[in-house]
Scaffold this motif. Structure first.
Motif, PDB file in Angstrom:
ATOM      1  N   THR A  70       0.831  -1.205   0.000  1.00 63.32           N
ATOM      2  CA  THR A  70       0.000   0.000   0.000  1.00 63.32           C
ATOM      3  C   THR A  70       0.865   1.254   0.000  1.00 63.32           C
ATOM      4  OG1 THR A  70      -1.790  -1.182   1.115  1.00 63.32           O
ATOM      5  CG2 THR A  70      -1.821   1.236   1.244  1.00 63.32           C
ATOM      6  N   ARG A  74       1.065   4.255  -2.932  1.00 62.85           N
ATOM      7  CA  ARG A  74       0.890   5.692  -2.649  1.00 62.85           C
ATOM      8  C   ARG A  74       2.035   6.511  -3.239  1.00 62.85           C
ATOM      9  NH1 ARG A  74      -1.251   4.232   3.165  1.00 62.85           N
ATOM     10  NH2 ARG A  74      -3.461   4.082   2.653  1.00 62.85           N
ATOM     11  N   ARG A  93      -7.010  -5.554  -1.291  1.00 67.99           N
ATOM     12  CA  ARG A  93      -7.249  -4.468  -0.338  1.00 67.99           C
ATOM     13  C   ARG A  93      -7.917  -3.297  -1.061  1.00 67.99           C
ATOM     14  NH1 ARG A  93      -2.114  -3.147   3.351  1.00 67.99           N
ATOM     15  NH2 ARG A  93      -3.725  -2.465   4.794  1.00 67.99           N
ATOM     16  N   GLU A  94      -9.047  -2.861  -0.556  1.00 67.02           N
ATOM     17  CA  GLU A  94      -9.806  -1.777  -1.174  1.00 67.02           C
ATOM     18  C   GLU A  94      -8.989  -0.486  -1.269  1.00 67.02           C
ATOM     19  OE1 GLU A  94     -12.555  -0.208  -3.387  1.00 67.02           O
ATOM     20  OE2 GLU A  94     -12.699  -2.266  -2.696  1.00 67.02           O
ATOM     21  N   THR A  95      -8.188  -0.213  -0.251  1.00 65.59           N
ATOM     22  CA  THR A  95      -7.369   1.003  -0.268  1.00 65.59           C
ATOM     23  C   THR A  95      -6.378   0.981  -1.437  1.00 65.59           C
ATOM     24  OG1 THR A  95      -6.015   2.483   1.064  1.00 65.59           O
ATOM     25  CG2 THR A  95      -5.635   0.136   1.378  1.00 65.59           C
ATOM     26  N   LYS A  98      -8.324   1.800  -4.665  1.00 65.68           N
ATOM     27  CA  LYS A  98      -8.601   3.242  -4.707  1.00 65.68           C
ATOM     28  C   LYS A  98      -7.371   4.019  -5.180  1.00 65.68           C
ATOM     29  CE  LYS A  98     -10.064   7.057  -1.754  1.00 65.68           C
ATOM     30  NZ  LYS A  98     -10.274   7.502  -0.384  1.00 65.68           N
ATOM     31  N   GLU A  99      -6.206   3.687  -4.631  1.00 71.70           N
ATOM     32  CA  GLU A  99      -4.953   4.354  -5.042  1.00 71.70           C
ATOM     33  C   GLU A  99      -4.713   4.186  -6.540  1.00 71.70           C
ATOM     34  OE1 GLU A  99      -2.673   6.289  -3.458  1.00 71.70           O
ATOM     35  OE2 GLU A  99      -3.891   6.226  -1.649  1.00 71.70           O
TER      36      GLU A  99
END
Length: 180
Positions: A70, A74, A93-95, A98-99
Motif C-alpha cells: 500500500t 501511494r 485491499r480496497e485502499t 482506490k490508489e
C-alpha cells in the motif's frame, strides 16, 4: 486550464492478476517497446526490505507485507507513465484499488489455472503456493480472488496462447493509455 493538464498526463497502467498470469512479461514489453517506466512491486519491496518475499512473510507476517504494498502504491501515485506489475494480493485491499484508480487504469490479466501451473511450477518464491503446487489448489485460490480482481479491473485481458505484443496493443487501446 487545469483540466487540460490533467488530460495530458500519461496515466499509469496497473497490471493485476494471479501469479503467473503474465504481469512481468507484459510490463517488460510495455517498458521496452512503448517507453513506459516500469516497476515490479515485489522486486521493489524485496530491494527496500533487503529480504525475499518469503522471508518477509515468515519474519514479519503477511499483514506487514501488505502494508508495504500500500505504501509503495501511494508513492507511485505521484508518478506518471509507469507500468506497474502488482503482486497477486494487491487488489485484495480496497485502499490499494482506490490508489490505483486515482492514478491510472487497472488491467486484469487472466489465464487458465493449467497455464498458471505450467508457468510457476518450478518457482519457490511464491509463499502462497509452497506445498500446494498443483492445478486444483491454484484454481481454488484464483476463485477466491476472482470477485475482487474483477471488481477492481477497468479492463480484462486474456493471456493464454497469445503473443505479448498482441496483449500489449490490446491493453493500450482499451485503456486509452497509448503514447500520443
Amino acid at each position: 486550464m487545469e483540466k487540460q493538464n490533467t488530460k495530458e498526463k500519461k496515466k499509469n497502467i496497473y497490471l493485476i492478476g494471479f501469479m503467473g498470469c503474465g504481469k512481468t512479461t507484459v510490463s517488460n514489453y510495455l517498458h521496452k517497446e512503448y517507453n513506459r517506466k516500469q516497476i515490479e512491486m515485489d522486486e521493489e519491496i524485496q530491494k527496500e526490505e533487503g529480504m525475499s518475499i518469503s522471508e518477509i512473510f515468515s519474519q514479519k507476517g503477511e499483514a506487514y507485507f501488505r502494508e508495504l504494498e500500500t505504501k509503495l502504491l501511494r508513492r507511485l501515485g505521484r508518478e506518471e507513465n509507469f507500468v506497474v506489475s502488482c503482486g497477486g494480493g494487491v487488489p485484495m485491499r480496497e485502499t490499494n484499488v482506490k490508489e490505483m484508480k486515482q492514478n491510472g487504469k487497472i488491467v486484469l490479466l487472466l489465464a487458465e489455472p493449467e497455464t498458471i501451473y505450467e508457468r510457476v511450477k518450478s518457482s519457490h518464491n511464491r509463499p502462497l503456493l509452497e506445498g500446494h503446487m498443483n492445478v486444483e489448489y491454484i484454481a481454488g485460490l484464483m476463485e477466491k480472488r476472482r470477485e475482487k480482481y474483477q471488481a477492481a479491473a477497468d479492463v480484462c485481458v486474456y493471456t493464454d496462447g497469445r503473443e505479448v505484443s498482441e496483449i500489449c496493443r490490446e491493453i493500450l487501446k482499451r485503456t486509452d493509455c497509448e503514447n500520443k
